[in-house]
Design a protein around this motif. Structure first.
Motif, mmCIF file in Angstrom:
data_model
loop_
_atom_site.group_PDB
_atom_site.id
_atom_site.type_symbol
_atom_site.label_atom_id
_atom_site.label_comp_id
_atom_site.label_asym_id
_atom_site.label_seq_id
_atom_site.Cartn_x
_atom_site.Cartn_y
_atom_site.Cartn_z
ATOM 1 N N UNK A 101 1.333 15.475 100.613
ATOM 2 C CA UNK A 101 0.011 15.940 101.466
ATOM 3 C C UNK A 101 0.003 17.358 101.850
ATOM 4 N N UNK A 102 1.225 18.019 101.903
ATOM 5 C CA UNK A 102 1.177 19.609 102.120
ATOM 6 C C UNK A 102 0.551 20.246 101.224
ATOM 7 N N UNK A 103 0.802 19.704 99.679
ATOM 8 C CA UNK A 103 0.336 20.470 98.645
ATOM 9 C C UNK A 103 -1.230 19.985 98.376
ATOM 10 N N UNK A 104 -1.556 18.903 98.690
ATOM 11 C CA UNK A 104 -3.031 18.605 98.781
ATOM 12 C C UNK A 104 -4.029 19.340 99.524
ATOM 13 N N UNK A 105 -3.448 19.930 100.787
ATOM 14 C CA UNK A 105 -3.842 20.752 101.565
ATOM 15 C C UNK A 105 -3.950 22.296 101.126
#
Length: 201
Positions: A145-149
């Protein structure tokens, strides 16, 4: 066609080509005509990809000191190769726009076209590797999720940087801005300018 639309796919092509072997020792197979601007773009991203992974390797906390020094030397050479290539690309633009009549009101830009292209090449690699992190099968949901952001921000930056590059080139073509290129004059690689090097003589 916007210039960024020509450049970025070549960067993506080079990034994918590098990661076929994913080896810093792999030989480049540049598909473009030698000394063409397209070949310079492909080479630019390849150099950046190799250096990206050299920077990963040297950060291994268990790396052997001798190997680390060898990698550092390679990174130094890569930095010089990168700078030389950026200046070569700027020479292409200087020649391309040499007959443009510059308006009296024309202004200089904070960076040359080739240095903006340099940033776009690095951004291409950031986007590629961030997507790889999203695709990691053993990564946590929080990590993904952090990498998607982060990827969302990088993709927005790609649009903004591409638009800025295209606008700069259009401004130069209209005579609203002009190019003025300064050589980097890196001192640490020059035996006559680095006191550590010339002090050894």
């Amino acid at each position: 066609m916007k210039f960024s639309k020509i450049i970025y796919p070549i960067f993506e092509e080079a990034t994918v080509a590098y990661h076929i072997t994913d080896s810093v020792d792999a030989l480049i197979n540049n598909p473009y005509k030698e000394k063409s601007i397209e070949s310079y773009f492909f080479l630019k991203n390849w150099i950046d990809a190799v250096q990206w992974h050299l920077e990963d390797i040297i950060r291994n906390p268990e790396i052997d000191a001798v190997e680390a020094l060898s990698i550092k030397r390679r990174i130094d050479k890569s930095n010089q190769d990168r700078t030389d290539l950026v200046e070569l690309i700027d020479s292409y633009f200087l020649d391309k726009y040499k007959d443009i009549i510059v308006k009296p009101s024309a202004k200089i830009n904070t960076e040359s076209p080739a240095w903006a292209i340099d940033r776009l090449s690095i951004l291409c690699l950031k986007i590629y590797h961030m997507q790889q992190e999203i695709n990691r099968v053993n990564a946590s949901t929080e990590h993904i999720d952090a990498c998607k952001a982060k990827l969302s921000v990088l993709l927005e930056q790609k649009v903004d940087l591409s638009d800025a590059l295209d606008q700069l080139l259009e401004d130069i073509e209209r005579g609203d801005k002009f190019m003025k290129v300064y050589k980097q004059m890196k001192m640490y690689n020059d035996p006559s300018l680095n006191p550590i090097l010339y002090g050894q003589k």
